[in-house]
Write a protein that holds these residues in place. Structure first.
Motif, short mmCIF file in Angstrom:
data_model
loop_
_atom_site.label_atom_id
_atom_site.label_comp_id
_atom_site.label_asym_id
_atom_site.label_seq_id
_atom_site.Cartn_x
_atom_site.Cartn_y
_atom_site.Cartn_z
N PRO A 278 2.55 3.22 -8.91
CA PRO A 278 2.99 3.27 -7.37
C PRO A 278 2.89 4.44 -6.63
CG PRO A 278 4.26 1.56 -8.46
CD PRO A 278 3.41 2.49 -9.60
N ALA B 219 0.70 -1.21 0.03
CA ALA B 219 -0.03 0.04 0.18
C ALA B 219 0.90 1.24 -0.04
CB ALA B 219 -0.88 -0.01 1.15
N LYS B 220 2.29 1.01 0.17
CA LYS B 220 3.06 2.29 -0.01
C LYS B 220 3.64 2.23 -1.16
CE LYS B 220 3.78 1.85 4.78
NZ LYS B 220 2.24 1.43 4.98
N PRO B 221 4.56 3.42 -1.68
CA PRO B 221 4.99 3.62 -3.16
C PRO B 221 6.16 2.45 -3.34
CG PRO B 221 5.56 5.35 -1.57
CD PRO B 221 4.79 4.50 -1.15
N LEU C 5 -5.64 0.63 -3.60
CA LEU C 5 -4.29 0.60 -2.97
C LEU C 5 -3.32 -0.47 -4.09
CD1 LEU C 5 -5.26 -0.36 0.63
CD2 LEU C 5 -4.01 1.56 -0.06
N ARG D 103 0.50 6.17 -4.32
CA ARG D 103 0.39 5.94 -3.08
C ARG D 103 1.43 6.69 -2.05
NH1 ARG D 103 -0.56 1.30 -5.94
NH2 ARG D 103 1.37 0.21 -5.71
N GLN D 104 2.31 7.74 -2.58
CA GLN D 104 3.02 8.18 -2.06
C GLN D 104 2.46 9.03 -0.87
OE1 GLN D 104 6.50 8.18 -2.45
NE2 GLN D 104 6.85 9.73 -0.58
#
Lengths: 283, 261
Positions: free
Chosen positions: B79, A113-115, B59, B82-83
């Motif tokens: 991605p 769920a993080k980059p 997500l 989601r930063q």
């Protein structure tokens, strides 16, 4: 393009963005690898294997058989065999459980769920296991080298360096293969067993497959030849004799070539693992 | 809606089972949602309504069959979308062999928090969730409430502009719930956007600016709590919710059947 940027800025900005992206990917991979290493030294199985190997090495090192050189070499061979066995078990079991455990314990979810991309996750896991196996290898070889050196009063440090680095790159191939297996097979036990059988199989019979192929009828011959050329020849990395018999060093060019060969196979297995994992549903 | 920081457009998710002859399961049927900056948005629905699937798409865990979703205008397939978010899963899933401090440092690195700020951030979030005293203990020694709080701490480590919370008070005792509620309200006052799912409708009523009610993959209503209560002529959000999901009819039917028997 932002209308306020100058032509020089617009030329430099994509380059800067690319560099930042690479730095961010490297940071993510190293951070994930760091967690794997931390996990390994907080688990007990590594210590059990190290203590067992160390004990056997010490006991063998203390034995004297009429001061015969051959016996010392034989004992060194057994100890190195133990180190090889222990390192294979540590690498395979550590790599096999990484991704299934993340899925089973659901730690994968807060992380992804993080980059972080899925490829960075897989590569991070690989490097974590590979570095961890490298650390254990250094520990094993230093301990063995000190015991053997104390007995023989010889310190062939470069021989140890070449043998250990080749051994480490072999573990890199095995580690990448195990990570790939852990994405294909659900249970870590299946992955461990299959990878162990494949690795030991290649080590023992990989070099003989071409000779066996010669005796086969078509299409068996072509098939076995294809397997012979496709598999990573792990036996190339097995230079235990360099330490056992104190042979002269491998030419550094050949040594570097073998390391490149290992790195290429690791990269291929890892690329396949990333490709598979990107397609995998993780909910 | 131009200032929506979370947006979905005709979002459709279908699950195919491996068994032959099994129907395709439609988890989301063209969901359109927009959450504005600075609001606390409650995402409600009975079990199996598609709340978790929506969060999974946002997500990046699940790819949408059709439609799209954006966070801060960036497609969730990237991605980097989601930063600027923090995510708290329904149950706590963290590396139990790490201490709270190590876990937060790990996530801070992933978010590329500057080295000079990492320790300060860790101190701040651990104090906020009241875990400063246990920061050097491995997570496996934590109680359920403490694990949920470490989850909240990790969701806040990057100082996110949007928090996605999946049933944040699930399984917590009343004190734990109150603490989580206080933290959400504090974040709201700081101007953060909170998108959360919950079955605690009283709690949702207290802290949410707007809510959306989803059932069987479809968005049934969306709006301010008081407006919905007025519109459906009910006493509270719980009554509205039960009416929308069709509980009243089946309840009356059951009552009729009992009386007839």
């Amino acid at each position: 393009m932002n209308p306020t940027t100058t032509p020089i800025e617009s030329a430099v900005l994509p380059e800067v963005a690319r560099l930042e992206q690479s730095a961010s990917a490297a940071t993510n991979v190293l951070a994930i690898a760091g967690v794997v290493i931390r996990e390994m030294y907080r688990r007990k199985d590594f210590y059990v294997l190290f203590v067992l190997t160390a004990l056997i090495t010490l006991v063998m090192g203390s034995v004297t058989f009429f001061n015969q050189d051959n016996i010392v070499r034989y004992l060194k061979e057994i100890c190195l065999f133990l180190i090889w066995g222990a390192s294979l078990v540590i690498t395979i079991t550590t790599a096999a459980r990484q991704i299934p455990a993340e899925r089973e314990q659901r730690t994968l979810f807060p992380l992804l769920a993080k980059p972080v991309t899925r490829s960075q996750f897989v590569i991070g896991k690989f490097f974590g296991c590979w570095f961890a196996s490298g650390l254990s290898l250094v520990l094993f070889y230093v301990f063995f080298g000190v015991v053997a050196g104390a007995r023989e009063h010889e310190w062939p440090v470069l021989n140890y360096f070449q043998a250990m680095t080749l051994h480490w790159f072999l573990l890199g191939i095995v580690c990448a293969l195990t990570v790939l297996g852990s994405i294909v097979f659900a249970a870590p036990s299946s992955t461990s067993t299959i990878t162990l059988i494949v690795s030991v199989g290649i080590l023992l019979i990989g070099r003989h497959l071409n000779k066996v192929a010669l005796r086969l009828e078509e299409p068996g011959q072509t098939l076995l030849y294809a397997v012979y050329f496709a598999i990573p020849h792990l036996e190339l990395f097995d230079v235990r004799d360099l330490i056992v018999h104190n042979w002269s060093l491998i030419p550094w060019g050949v040594w570097a070539g073998a390391l490149s060969y290992g790195a290429a196979y690791s990269a291929i297995f890892l690329a396949l693992a990333c490709l598979l994992f990107r397609r995998k549903a993780i909910n | 809606m131009s200032d929506a920081i979370l947006k979905t457009e005709n979002l459709r998710v279908e699950y195919r089972t491996r068994e032959v002859g099994q129907e395709v399961k439609r988890a989301l049927k063209g969901l359109n949602l927009a959450v504005r900056a600075g609001e606390v948005f409650g995402f409600l629905g009975p079990n199996g309504a598609g709340k978790t699937t929506t969060m999974n798409v946002l997500l990046g865990f699940v790819n949408a069959t059709a439609g799209d979703a954006w966070l801060f205008g960036v497609n969730v397939r990237e991605p980097v979308a989601r930063q600027r978010i923090g995510y708290l899963p329904e149950q706590t899933y963290y590396y139990k062999f790490l201490t709270a401090e190590e876990l937060l440092r790990f996530y801070a690195k992933i978010f590329r928090v500057p080295k000079s700020e990492i320790e300060q951030r860790i101190d701040g979030v651990l104090k906020l969730v009241d875990l400063d005293h246990a920061r050097k203990r491995q997570i496996k020694t934590y109680s359920k409430g403490m694990q949920q709080r470490v989850g909240l701490a990790q969701a806040l480590i990057n100082n996110p502009d949007l928090l996605i919370l999946d049933e944040p008070t699930s399984g917590l005792d009343p004190v734990g719930r109150m603490k989580v509620r206080e933290i959400i309200l504090r974040l709201k006052n700081e101007g953060k956007t909170v998108f959360f799912s919950s079955h605690e409708l009283g709690e949702v009523e207290t802290i949410c600016d707007r809510v959306a009610i989803l059932t069987q993959g479809e968005l049934k209503v969306e709006g301010k709590v008081n407006e919905l209560v007025e519109l459906y002529q009910q006493r509270n959000l719980e009554q509205v919710f039960l009416k929308i999901i069709g509980y009243h009819e089946s309840h009356h039917d059951a009552h009729r059947i009992r009386r007839a028997a």
